[in-house]
Design an enzyme around this catalytic site. Structure first.
Site, PDB file in Angstrom:
ATOM      1  N   ASP B   8     -24.630   6.308 -51.533  1.00 42.35           N
ATOM      2  CA  ASP B   8     -24.237   7.329 -50.560  1.00 42.35           C
ATOM      3  C   ASP B   8     -23.799   8.534 -51.373  1.00 42.35           C
ATOM      4  O   ASP B   8     -22.726   8.514 -51.984  1.00 42.35           O
ATOM      5  CB  ASP B   8     -23.092   6.784 -49.687  1.00 42.35           C
ATOM      6  CG  ASP B   8     -22.484   7.861 -48.779  1.00 42.35           C
ATOM      7  OD1 ASP B   8     -22.998   8.999 -48.764  1.00 42.35           O
ATOM      8  OD2 ASP B   8     -21.487   7.550 -48.094  1.00 42.35           O
ATOM      9  N   LYS B  71     -23.205  19.275 -52.213  1.00 44.38           N
ATOM     10  CA  LYS B  71     -24.200  18.866 -51.214  1.00 44.38           C
ATOM     11  C   LYS B  71     -24.484  19.975 -50.198  1.00 44.38           C
ATOM     12  O   LYS B  71     -25.577  20.056 -49.655  1.00 44.38           O
ATOM     13  CB  LYS B  71     -23.681  17.618 -50.503  1.00 44.38           C
ATOM     14  CG  LYS B  71     -24.690  16.917 -49.621  1.00 44.38           C
ATOM     15  CD  LYS B  71     -24.074  15.642 -49.094  1.00 44.38           C
ATOM     16  CE  LYS B  71     -25.029  14.871 -48.202  1.00 44.38           C
ATOM     17  NZ  LYS B  71     -24.390  13.622 -47.742  1.00 44.38           N
ATOM     18  N   GLU B 168     -28.252   8.911 -43.057  1.00 44.63           N
ATOM     19  CA  GLU B 168     -26.919   8.309 -43.086  1.00 44.63           C
ATOM     20  C   GLU B 168     -26.542   7.568 -41.800  1.00 44.63           C
ATOM     21  O   GLU B 168     -26.105   6.425 -41.863  1.00 44.63           O
ATOM     22  CB  GLU B 168     -25.881   9.380 -43.459  1.00 44.63           C
ATOM     23  CG  GLU B 168     -25.967   9.698 -44.949  1.00 44.63           C
ATOM     24  CD  GLU B 168     -25.463  11.076 -45.342  1.00 44.63           C
ATOM     25  OE1 GLU B 168     -24.862  11.750 -44.489  1.00 44.63           O
ATOM     26  OE2 GLU B 168     -25.673  11.470 -46.497  1.00 44.63           O
ATOM     27  N   ASP B 190     -21.659  10.837 -36.855  1.00 39.57           N
ATOM     28  CA  ASP B 190     -21.347  10.843 -38.293  1.00 39.57           C
ATOM     29  C   ASP B 190     -20.831  12.223 -38.704  1.00 39.57           C
ATOM     30  O   ASP B 190     -21.603  13.168 -38.858  1.00 39.57           O
ATOM     31  CB  ASP B 190     -22.629  10.477 -39.074  1.00 39.57           C
ATOM     32  CG  ASP B 190     -22.402  10.429 -40.580  1.00 39.57           C
ATOM     33  OD1 ASP B 190     -21.294  10.761 -41.042  1.00 39.57           O
ATOM     34  OD2 ASP B 190     -23.349  10.057 -41.292  1.00 39.57           O
TER      35      ASP B 190
END
Lengths: 231, 600
Positions: B8, B71, B168, B190
């Protein structure tokens, strides 16, 4: 190892017209129309020419059972999905990609009655054509009312009476959805007649085209109304 | 067979996990015992790199050479960099891919991310005593093609073979689906450090079919921290308000306050800026009012995803929460309201994605034969046509893999090349969508205009990544095609970076050893000075200690870590008599106290 699926599929229907012998990409044996090589069990690519009914291995007809289609869709993915071949040889990986892409396209078309009807027409060498933009006669009154209400709302936006207009449009929206379900029922009925009695294909084809055109027109209208209601 | 790991790669924290005979497990850091690796890369000096927990504190002291939340920049171009971004990072201006400027060198987001991946790789290698190569990496479901490519490039740069990119929320549903015989429709909400995703899935006999997905790849806990940090910064003198060091300290204080307010009703934040000392009390109610609009921004994508799936909230059988930001009571409340049910929080929202990645890794290595994931493409894909309009060729929420073919031809006689521009997004005009790449079909045989027929196949694979191939319809021959990614790296650039990183590999290890040696040396120097201030030493001892201090300090300014280690040992020995005396002194004191108590 993972080029061997849990079970080698036995396809019960001739998937495509038998032609010249087709050899397996891995062992070279004649695998004919099998999608797993009878000799080495390697996954084989579906031919380009296969139509959506052949890809899913379902009867070629207009009436389809959604449950059965979904079942086929899942079964084929269990056999062919790229996850099953990720660590296998290149030939297996590309066949898996190609086959699952074909399954996805076939399933998304056949599960939706409007798409399925349109696809059926293309298989007959017909298209819905350019008269798509013409207002279908039986919808004319409704379309006129919708356009007028939408125009009123745009003019009144934010001003007095716009709440009332929104309520009106919501009512029209409900009417449109009702109309759509009537047309879908009509489509189902045409499908059933085609499958059981194709005595007058020309008449049925015309009927199919009219219903599909009306549904396409209605679809655009419903989208416009929903966009206006959301904004 | 070779083990496949699940990673992850998060905005705030990254994790690595594996499948232990079907049970997914995260691998903790051997020192901190935490499975979370802070996704922070710091450059303490020109040729030093630190990653993770030891890099995190540098975000407040050396903000411009410390990259957090990289990210957020994956797959982006310089024109997407905002004014707020410029307060936190130094960039190299130019076209195309984002470049951070650090000690005069450019680093792209995939390079920074590859350093995080390398750290996780080392962690797993230490745990298993074998080389780690094959991995599954998770990405936000709403990541576009460029962002996915950037993630895959980061993996390549870290020397990893990225077998699959998994969305994800889908990964999280795999982890949840393991121990339950779940059937029916579920929503996965999420909300992480930098991205938000909502996915609606249908679970049926081990098949995890994604029906619709939506989200925002620039919305997360970071935005909440910045909003709260503004409270502190408002009280700081205007000339210090955009000072990177102060902004970073305020952001760190805001994040700490946010975390405290998960359980506490009120807290207090502090910030020192120059001579100003700001103390700012914050109640949970006040906090929630200030960030409510950020949380509200997650709700429209939820409604859209439900609509695209053709469902209403009542059709759902379960709602699952994923991501650190879902620990906020406000988020839990709002999600409960919009879906009309209490969300599931049984699994740790910060570990569940990594666990799911490990499950998918297990699927790819031939385990979990009953489980299968069918995902979708999050954004429509199309080509730019005449008049700058985007013509859609693949609709959003199409199940992947998927293929669409289009025929291209020439417009003028004897034209030998055809260009097309591929876009992704939902807007009508090409300019309003994200540019993915420009393609050039080359080597077309000169013919009359409109005669050549080049069939171009657009294929989105199981990673959600676009592959374009072309062939001449008449001859059936492969048509050569050049790709120029709009905000990505081409193969040549990646090769060059790989070569450079091999050159730097030894340097990187040395850098780590140097930092550790310097940290140990600094700790001993601090302790020695404190002891000297309190304890009595003879003149000879004092001279020996002072000399050792001077030598160690000199060595620490240099980069020979072995010498720093040796001189640290030397100072340690020189101070041993002093340390023993201090020890004796404190024992004597303790005894004296005892005697006083006895008398009393």
């Amino acid at each position: 190892m993972s080029s061997t699926p849990a079970s080698v599929a036995k396809r019960d229907r001739a998937v495509w017209p038998a032609g010249e012998p087709i050899s397996c990409w891995q062992c070279g044996a004649d695998r004919s129309a099998n999608l797993f090589c009878p000799s080495c069990a390697a996954i084989q690519p579906i031919p380009e020419a296969a139509d959506y009914f052949q890809v899913l291995g379902v009867p070629r007809r207009l009436v389809q059972d959604p449950q059965a289609l979904q079942q086929r869709f899942y079964e084929l993915h269990r056999q062919w999905h790229p996850d099953r071949y990720q660590t296998g040889p290149q030939g297996a990986r590309s066949a898996s990609l190609r086959n699952t892409a074909a399954v996805n396209r076939a399933y998304s078309t056949l599960r939706d009655p409007v798409e399925r009807g349109g696809y059926w027409l293309t298989l007959q060498g017909e298209t819905l054509g350019a008269n798509n933009n013409r207002v279908p006669p039986e919808l004319a009154a409704l379309v006129f009312e919708v356009q007028e209400k939408l125009e009123d709302l745009r003019v009144a936006r934010g001003g007095n009476g716009s709440a009332d207009l929104r309520r009106d449009i919501a009512a029209v929206h409900a009417q449109l959805l009702e109309r759509k379900s009537v047309l879908l029922a009509q489509l189902d009925e045409t499908f059933a007649r085609w499958d059981t009695d194709a005595a007058e294909p020309a008449v049925l084809k015309r009927e199919l085209k009219a219903t599909l055109s009306a549904l396409a027109y209605l679809g655009t209208l419903i989208r416009d109304v929903e966009k206006e209601l959301e904004s | 067979m070779e083990r496949i790991f699940g990673i992850d790669l998060g905005t705030t924290n990254s994790l690595i996990a594996y499948s232990d005979n079907g049970t997914p497990r995260v691998i903790p850091d051997p020192e901190t015992q935490s499975p979370l690796l802070p996704s922070v890369v710091a450059f303490p000096s020109a040729n030093q790199i630190v990653v993770g927990a030891s890099a995190k504190p540098l975000a407040t002291t050396q903000p411009l050479t410390t990259i957090s939340s990289v990210k957020r920049f994956m797959g982006l171009g310089m024109e997407h960099v905002t004014a707020a971004d410029r307060e936190h990072y130094a960039f190299t201006d130019g076209d195309g891919i984002v470049r951070f400027r650090i000690y005069g060198r450019d680093y792209t987001p995939p390079e920074i991310s590859s350093l995080i991946l390398t750290e996780l790789k080392h962690r797993a290698e230490a745990a298993f005593g074998e080389e780690v190569r094959k991995v599954v990496i998770t990405v936000p479901a709403y990541f576009n093609d460029s962002q996915r490519q950037a993630t895959r490039d980061a993996g390549r740069l870290a020397g990893l073979d990225v077998l699959r990119l998994v969305n994800e929320p889908t990964a999280a549903s795999l982890a949840y689906g393991l121990d339950k015989t779940n059937q029916g429709f579920i929503a996965v909400y999420d909300f992480g450090g930098g991205t938000f995703d909502i996915s609606i899935l249908k679970l049926h006999e081990g098949i995890f079919e994604v029906l619709a997905t939506n989200g925002d790849t620039r919305l997360g806990g970071d935005d909440i921290d910045r909003r709260v940090a503004d409270l502190l910064l408002a009280a700081v003198p205007a000339n210090l308000r955009s000072d990177p060091e102060i902004v970073s300290q305020a952001t760190a204080a805001a994040e700490a306050a946010k975390i405290q307010l998960t359980d506490a009703d009120s807290t207090s934040m502090e910030l020192r800026a120059g001579s100003t000392h700001v103390v700012c009390p914050l109640t949970r109610a006040d906090f929630e009012t200030r960030v409510a609009d950020i949380v509200e921004r997650t709700l429209a994508p939820c409604r859209q995803a439900l609509k695209d799936a053709g469902l209403s909230p009542a059709d759902l059988d379960a709602v699952v929460l994923v991501g650190g930001s879902t620990r906020m009571p406000l988020v839990r409340r709002r999600v409960g309201e919009i879906f009309g049910r209490k969300p599931h929080t049984e699994l740790d929202p910060e570990e569940v994605v990594a666990l799911g990645a490990a499950v998918q890794a297990g699927v790819l290595s031939g385990g979990h034969r009953d489980m299968l994931l069918l995902d979708v493409v999050p954004l429509s894909l199309g080509v730019e046509t005449m008049g700058g309009v985007m013509e859609r060729i693949i609709e959003r929420n199409t199940t992947i893999p998927t293929t669409v073919k289009q025929v291209f031809t020439t417009f003028v006689d004897n034209q030998t090349a055809v260009d097309f521009h591929v876009l992704q997004g939902e807007r009508e005009l090409a300019n309003d969508n994200r540019s993915l790449a420009r393609f050039k079909l080359r080597g077309i045989a000169p013919q009359l205009a409109g005669l050549p027929r080049i069939e171009v196949t657009f294929m989105i694979d199981a990673n959600g990544i676009l592959n374009v191939t072309a062939r001449d319809e008449r001859t059936g021959r492969e048509q050569s095609i050049d790709v120029k990614p709009s905000y990505g790296l081409d193969d040549e650039q990646i090769e060059r970076m790989l070569e450079e990183s091999i050159d730097h590999a030894e340097e990187d290890v040395s850098a780590r050893l140097l930092i550790e040696a310097r940290n140990d040396g600094a700790a001993l120097l601090r302790a020695t000075r404190k002891a000297l201030a309190g304890g009595a030493v003879t003149a000879a001892e004092r001279a020996a200690i002072d000399a050792a201090i001077a030598r160690l300090e000199g060595a620490m300014r240099d980069t020979d870590y072995n010498r720093i280690r040796d001189l640290t040992d030397e100072l340690n020995q020189a101070t041993t008599p002093l340390a023993e005396r201090i020890m004796d002194e404190s024992i004597k004191q303790a005894l004296e106290q005892k005697r006083v108590e006895d008398i009393a």
